[in-house]
Design a protein around this motif. Sequence first.
Motif, PDB file in Angstrom:
ATOM      1  N   LYS A   1      -6.114   6.132  -8.801  1.00 18.49           N
ATOM      2  CA  LYS A   1      -6.376   5.283  -9.952  1.00 18.49           C
ATOM      3  C   LYS A   1      -5.988   6.066 -11.204  1.00 18.49           C
ATOM      4  O   LYS A   1      -5.760   7.274 -11.162  1.00 18.49           O
ATOM      5  CB  LYS A   1      -7.837   4.866 -10.000  1.00 18.49           C
TER       6      LYS A   1
ATOM      7  N   LYS B   1      -7.442  -1.345 -10.193  1.00 18.11           N
ATOM      8  CA  LYS B   1      -7.906  -1.403  -8.817  1.00 18.11           C
ATOM      9  C   LYS B   1      -7.314  -0.224  -8.052  1.00 18.11           C
ATOM     10  O   LYS B   1      -6.096  -0.076  -7.989  1.00 18.11           O
ATOM     11  CB  LYS B   1      -7.477  -2.715  -8.168  1.00 18.11           C
ATOM     12  N   PRO B   2      -8.141   0.652  -7.471  1.00 20.31           N
ATOM     13  CA  PRO B   2      -7.603   1.828  -6.765  1.00 20.31           C
ATOM     14  C   PRO B   2      -6.661   1.419  -5.635  1.00 20.31           C
ATOM     15  O   PRO B   2      -6.830   0.373  -4.998  1.00 20.31           O
ATOM     16  CB  PRO B   2      -8.862   2.523  -6.225  1.00 20.31           C
ATOM     17  N   SER B   3      -5.663   2.256  -5.404  1.00 18.27           N
ATOM     18  CA  SER B   3      -4.710   2.006  -4.325  1.00 18.27           C
ATOM     19  C   SER B   3      -5.380   2.259  -2.984  1.00 18.27           C
ATOM     20  O   SER B   3      -6.500   2.799  -2.929  1.00 18.27           O
ATOM     21  CB  SER B   3      -3.512   2.936  -4.496  1.00 18.27           C
ATOM     22  N   PRO B   4      -4.729   1.889  -1.869  1.00 16.46           N
ATOM     23  CA  PRO B   4      -5.311   2.177  -0.546  1.00 16.46           C
ATOM     24  C   PRO B   4      -5.612   3.660  -0.337  1.00 16.46           C
ATOM     25  O   PRO B   4      -6.501   4.021   0.441  1.00 16.46           O
ATOM     26  CB  PRO B   4      -4.235   1.687   0.421  1.00 16.46           C
ATOM     27  N   GLN B   5      -4.859   4.539  -1.037  1.00 11.09           N
ATOM     28  CA  GLN B   5      -5.108   5.976  -0.931  1.00 11.09           C
ATOM     29  C   GLN B   5      -6.190   6.441  -1.918  1.00 11.09           C
ATOM     30  O   GLN B   5      -6.512   7.625  -1.972  1.00 11.09           O
ATOM     31  CB  GLN B   5      -3.824   6.762  -1.187  1.00 11.09           C
ATOM     32  N   GLY B   6      -6.711   5.511  -2.712  1.00 15.01           N
ATOM     33  CA  GLY B   6      -7.757   5.869  -3.648  1.00 15.01           C
ATOM     34  C   GLY B   6      -7.264   6.311  -5.008  1.00 15.01           C
ATOM     35  O   GLY B   6      -8.060   6.773  -5.834  1.00 15.01           O
TER      36      GLY B   6
END
Length: 258
Positions: A211, A204-209
């Motif tokens: 991965k 799941k990508p982080s809040p900053q995108g």
Amino acid sequence: MSTTLLRGGGGGDGAASEAAPVAPPPEGIPPASRARKRRKREFAFVVAGYNTCGFFQKANKLMAALTILYPDGCVRHEEKNFPTRDEYKAWLVQHKLQLVDDPRAQAHGSSPFVTLNGTFLGGCDDTIAFCRANFGAGSTNGDGMEEDDEEEEEEDVTHTPDGFDFQHPYDYDLVVIGGGSGGLACAKEVAGLGARVALLDYVKPSPQGAKWGLGGTCVNVGCIPKKLYHQVRLCPSLPFPSRIVPESFLPHLFSKRT
């Protein structure tokens, strides 16, 4: 979600391929109709010494640990802890009278004084060596059991089928969920034995995108990168590869000293 097929023979490049032929399992394991009788051994240790002696404390803690590892009572431990060296020496003189036929016991005058089943074992080093030989990994008596010379008849021993069928209709022999360190190790090991393995991984990508691919959190963004950056922070002169620590990030690492 990404799916990786690990081929028999150690392949793991993601390209689908026919699995290496796997030999069918044997019909059964030859029954063990005869086996040696095994009985539980008993180890009764007595560790004597004076309280401030480091060797006594070391041997005493070792015996205490063995009683925890073998809670079924095959290892028993009695501690004789004397407050002073003089009190221990006085006890030792009297105790040696019970072991007059043992020259090693008569010559021993240091702490600790360890006996096993009423027989003199030795000091700290002798006790550690005995435990390594009888309780350490790979020792023949590590399970606290010993074999009798006589043999006895036992019931036939066979493995219970686990339901796995090599001729199953599925695409894979094993499906591993999670591409972290444990999942990768499991998938590669089984694939190396000739099985077809599907490895399922999702990030799941982080809040900053951000991965990443296979390897899990620890390998990609957790423990290992953290330690690499920490080493660079402490040793900026070391030639770390730029692919691990980008040069553009180095000024940020050394901008503040905390």
